[in-house]
Design an enzyme around this catalytic site. Structure first.
Site, PDB file in Angstrom:
ATOM      1  N   LYS A  81      -7.573 -31.995  40.770  1.00  0.00           N
ATOM      2  CA  LYS A  81      -7.670 -33.392  40.342  1.00  0.00           C
ATOM      3  C   LYS A  81      -8.040 -33.392  38.864  1.00  0.00           C
ATOM      4  O   LYS A  81      -8.821 -32.538  38.417  1.00  0.00           O
ATOM      5  CB  LYS A  81      -8.755 -34.077  41.183  1.00  0.00           C
ATOM      6  CG  LYS A  81      -8.914 -35.570  40.947  1.00  0.00           C
ATOM      7  CD  LYS A  81      -9.942 -36.137  41.918  1.00  0.00           C
ATOM      8  CE  LYS A  81     -10.099 -37.653  41.797  1.00  0.00           C
ATOM      9  NZ  LYS A  81     -11.024 -38.194  42.833  1.00  0.00           N
ATOM     10  N   SER A 156      -9.201 -41.990  45.437  1.00  0.00           N
ATOM     11  CA  SER A 156      -8.689 -41.764  44.101  1.00  0.00           C
ATOM     12  C   SER A 156      -8.010 -40.413  43.911  1.00  0.00           C
ATOM     13  O   SER A 156      -7.310 -40.222  42.925  1.00  0.00           O
ATOM     14  CB  SER A 156      -9.813 -41.894  43.074  1.00  0.00           C
ATOM     15  OG  SER A 156     -10.802 -40.900  43.300  1.00  0.00           O
ATOM     16  N   SER A 180     -12.717 -40.669  48.472  1.00  0.00           N
ATOM     17  CA  SER A 180     -11.548 -40.312  47.656  1.00  0.00           C
ATOM     18  C   SER A 180     -10.825 -39.027  48.017  1.00  0.00           C
ATOM     19  O   SER A 180      -9.758 -38.759  47.477  1.00  0.00           O
ATOM     20  CB  SER A 180     -11.934 -40.249  46.188  1.00  0.00           C
ATOM     21  OG  SER A 180     -11.913 -41.540  45.654  1.00  0.00           O
TER      22      SER A 180
HETATM   23  N1  GLN Z   1     -12.452 -46.066  46.689  1.00  0.00           N
HETATM   24  C1  GLN Z   1     -13.823 -45.868  46.298  1.00  0.00           C
HETATM   25  C2  GLN Z   1     -14.057 -46.462  44.946  1.00  0.00           C
HETATM   26  O1  GLN Z   1     -13.164 -47.013  44.391  1.00  0.00           O
HETATM   27  C3  GLN Z   1     -14.165 -44.413  46.330  1.00  0.00           C
HETATM   28  C4  GLN Z   1     -13.735 -43.666  45.128  1.00  0.00           C
HETATM   29  C5  GLN Z   1     -14.122 -42.236  45.146  1.00  0.00           C
HETATM   30  O2  GLN Z   1     -14.496 -41.694  46.201  1.00  0.00           O
HETATM   31  N2  GLN Z   1     -14.070 -41.618  43.997  1.00  0.00           N
HETATM   32  O3  GLN Z   1     -15.144 -46.368  44.413  1.00  0.00           O
END
Ligand code: GLN
Length: 490
Positions: A81, A156, A180
């Site tokens: 990532k 994400s 994410s």
């Molecule tokens: N979808 C969640 C957010 O937008 C989790 C994001 C993540 O785990 N980095 O914060």
């Protein structure tokens, strides 16, 4: 072009490499060919350095030829990532803010992959600074779900999940602050683990919300997850939150335990199987529960009453921490500097206005607000207290059960653009994953079937540092369900 190698799970590739049936160079070539063949449809990759990838592959082949292969991961490509540092390579966090940043050092996880002989080769798309659930918040490009390219891959870590699902890299790392890794893994039909908070070092990983962030794995199979997790886990003198507890040989133990105990006590949180859960998704979760029941497990309803507050608590704590972590991007020390700036104040204001996308700005504003004196006690402090209650809920449940089984996401992936104007509904989609981060627990997303023709995963949530039980339970399921052999029809 032979793109068949890059589609295979790492375990199979390791056997082919060990038996000298293939070389690391051939495998690398296959991954690169796959990117050329399908990534214009998927958009998972932000980039890779072909020369450097082949250099690493050749080094691996040379080690093997000399009888010095470092283990099962030697010669296996792993994509990262784009918030995980790779020395001398770009790191953008999919933000305009870091469009010309180059990492001066390797993250600890990157260094550990190299020590294991893995090829660290690609930087994968994500929501900007890991804030989002669809990868649509990337300032760089859109990523599409390989199962249906009109739909989101989740986020994400959407690039990591889509890249593995589409067979462009056998393994990838992601990060998980509120879901994410698990949610995109579920949406793309691959395995994703978020380890216990502190199991894996975050040194060299761009911080979003430091009390929640954790690096984890994305792979085709549970065995691959065990292999990769074992390589990156453990104490790190550069990260004081990385736990000193010894790292089990996840892969070896998993192999040993295959066919051993499977009569676990499994908790099902009644608050999770409520309104908002798509009945088609629910059907898949129920089928997974039926499987475990038939395998001799006892299924118990447990209660996590704090669930109703989890999303609100998360968006107070994570944005508060994000507002602080994002402060370093000021156009001076780090980040994009506006060309329109004429004085110091302008440098800050214009650089941040130009460099950050809407979602990041929204969170910085919200986080700054909840930390403001006068509001701090009402929001931030209270959220911290409820966070403790949420953790207590889980610990109480673990007094009665070995692990918890739940959905990962209440729905299957939506169409690109569909929820652009409905941020709140996207936030609420993390209801089953967020409590796990607030409690600092390990969890795995395991592909279990299709709903509306899209993949669905279930989540197993474990006791602190009990990744091994989750892997063992997921493995038992996978061995009789063969989802790992299923690939999107691109
Ligand atoms: N979808 C969640 C957010 O937008 C989790 C994001 C993540 O785990 N980095 O914060």
């Amino acid at each position: 072009m032979d793109t068949s190698l890059s589609q295979k799970p790492a375990g199979e590739l390791a056997a082919l490499l060990a038996g000298k049936k293939i070389s690391a160079r051939e495998l690398m070539q296959s991954c690169i060919d796959s990117v050329a063949a399908v990534d214009d449809k998927v958009g998972a990759f932000l980039g890779f350095d072909e020369k450097d990838a082949f250099r690493q592959a050749d080094e691996s082949d040379a080690r093997r030829a000399a009888g010095n292969a470092r283990g099962l991961l030697d010669g296996i490509p792993v994509g990262l990532k784009d918030n995980i540092s790779i020395k001398d390579q770009p790191l953008t966090c999919a933000s305009k803010m870091l469009k010309s940043y180059v990492s001066p050092y390797d993250a600890t996880v990157t260094a550990r992959l190299r020590d294991a002989g893995a090829i660290v080769w690609a930087w994968l798309n994500m929501d900007e600074f890991a804030m989002g659930s669809s990868t649509e918040n990337s300032a760089r490009k859109k990523t599409r779900n390989p199962w249906d390219t009109s739909r989101i891959p989740g986020g994400s870590s959407g690039g990591s999940a889509a890249a593995v699902a589409a067979g462009m890299t056998p393994l990838a790392l992601g990060s998980d602050t509120g879901g994410s890794i698990r949610q995109p893994a579920s949406h793309c039909g691959v395995v994703g683990i978020k380890p216990t908070y502190g199991r894996v070092s975050r040194y060299g990983v761009a911080a979003y919300a430091s009390s929640l962030d954790q690096v984890g794995t994305i792979s085709h199979t549970v065995e691959d997850a065990a292999l990769l997790l074992g390589a990156i886990s453990g104490a790190d003198r550069h990260d004081g939150t990385a736990l000193a507890n010894p790292v089990p040989d996840y892969f070896g133990e998993l192999k040993k335990s295959a066919g051993a105990k499977s009569a676990w006590k499994i908790g099902v949180p009644k608050e999770f199987l409520a309104d908002g859960l798509d009945p088609e998704v629910r059907r898949q979760i129920d089928a997974a529960l039926d499987f475990y029941k038939a395998a001799g497990c006892e299924i118990k309803t447990v209660s996590l009453p704090g669930t109703a507050y989890a999303v609100a608590v998360y968006y107070i704590i994570s944005t508060a921490e994000a507002s602080s972590n994002m402060a370093r991007f000021d156009g001076i020390r780090y980040g994009h500097r506006s060309e329109k700036a004429t004085d110091a104040v302008d440098i800050y204001a214009l650089s941040r206005a130009e460099g950050f996308g809407d979602e990041v700005k929204r969170r910085i504003i919200l986080g700054t607000y909840v930390l403001t004196s006068g509001y701090y006690d009402a929001y931030y402090l209270r959220a911290q207290k409820i966070r403790t209650l949420i953790r207590d809920d889980f610990m109480r449940a673990f007094g009665e059960v070995d692990f918890i089984l739940s959905p990962v996401s209440p729905t299957t992936p939506f169409k690109l653009g569909e929820r652009e104007k409905d941020v709140l509904s996207v936030y609420l989609g993390d209801i089953y994953t967020i409590p796990v981060n607030l409690a600092g627990l390990p969890a795995i997303s395991v592909p279990c079937g299709l709903a509306h023709d899209m993949p669905v995963g279930f989540q197993l949530i474990g006791k602190p540092l009990d990744e091994l039980t989750l892997l063992a339970a997921a493995n038992v399921f996978e061995k009789t369900h063969e989802f790992a052999g299923r690939r999107p029809l691109m």
